[in-house]
Scaffold this active site. Sequence first.
Site, PDB file in Angstrom:
ATOM      1  N   CYS A  94       0.845  -1.188   0.000  1.00 18.69           N
ATOM      2  CA  CYS A  94       0.000   0.000   0.000  1.00 18.69           C
ATOM      3  C   CYS A  94       0.884   1.243   0.000  1.00 18.69           C
ATOM      4  CB  CYS A  94      -0.898  -0.010   1.233  1.00 18.69           C
ATOM      5  SG  CYS A  94      -1.996   1.413   1.340  1.00 18.69           S
ATOM      6  N   HIS A 136      -9.213  -3.776  -1.637  1.00 25.26           N
ATOM      7  CA  HIS A 136      -8.191  -2.998  -0.921  1.00 25.26           C
ATOM      8  C   HIS A 136      -8.511  -1.508  -0.990  1.00 25.26           C
ATOM      9  CE1 HIS A 136      -3.813  -2.080   0.131  1.00 25.26           C
ATOM     10  NE2 HIS A 136      -4.269  -0.917  -0.313  1.00 25.26           N
ATOM     11  N   GLU A 137      -8.804  -1.007  -2.197  1.00 26.02           N
ATOM     12  CA  GLU A 137      -9.041   0.435  -2.355  1.00 26.02           C
ATOM     13  C   GLU A 137     -10.313   0.886  -1.643  1.00 26.02           C
ATOM     14  OE1 GLU A 137      -6.639   2.124  -3.218  1.00 26.02           O
ATOM     15  OE2 GLU A 137      -5.469   0.510  -4.111  1.00 26.02           O
ATOM     16  N   HIS A 140     -10.064   1.561   1.986  1.00 27.97           N
ATOM     17  CA  HIS A 140      -9.561   2.890   2.362  1.00 27.97           C
ATOM     18  C   HIS A 140     -10.716   3.860   2.625  1.00 27.97           C
ATOM     19  CE1 HIS A 140      -5.217   2.653   1.974  1.00 27.97           C
ATOM     20  NE2 HIS A 140      -5.300   2.065   0.796  1.00 27.97           N
TER      21      HIS A 140
HETATM   22 NI    NI Z   1      -3.675   1.077  -0.120  1.00 27.03          NI
END
Ligand code: NI
Length: 171
Positions: A94, A136-137, A140
């Site tokens: 990341c 994953h994104e 966030h």
């Molecule tokens: Ni990330």
Amino acid sequence: MGDPRLLAVSPPVPATAFGSAQLEGLLLDMRDTMRHLNGAGLAAPQIGVSLRVVIFGMDENPRYPDSPPIPFTVLINPELTALGEVIEEGWEGCLSVPGMRGLVPRYRDLRYTGVDAAGRPIDRTVSEFHARVVQHEVDHLDGILYPRRIRDLTQFGFSEALFPGEELGDD
Ligand code: NI
């Protein structure tokens, strides 16, 4: 990692923002940042903007030789639906946790919806690396960095120690 803005839940982009100079500017900043750092994806909170905006895309990835390339995508106000219950572990990095890698469980098969920069709908069914990047994104946007998903913290460390000799970006 450690910046409280990365722990916040981001609000959706309002309908009035589409076509605005502010949204176009944000997307340009995100694209520049992702390309400069050779990432596979980036979320707006990673550059200090609390909005539900992610971008991602990758031509090819030697760590996922079986995954097809991911088209460059702007995904705004995303909604994720896991398809099936198959969970796979895979190595992630990341841009907000530079120089590190961790083994993270993600749904293998995923449907995602949302809109693009012009407000046009996106609806895709994807698997494996593409599905991993999107999960994953979008994490966030909910204030979750991948280390919180790691089940076995022995599988978390510095890229150069885990994968000596490999040139790995922080995607
Ligand atoms: Ni990330």
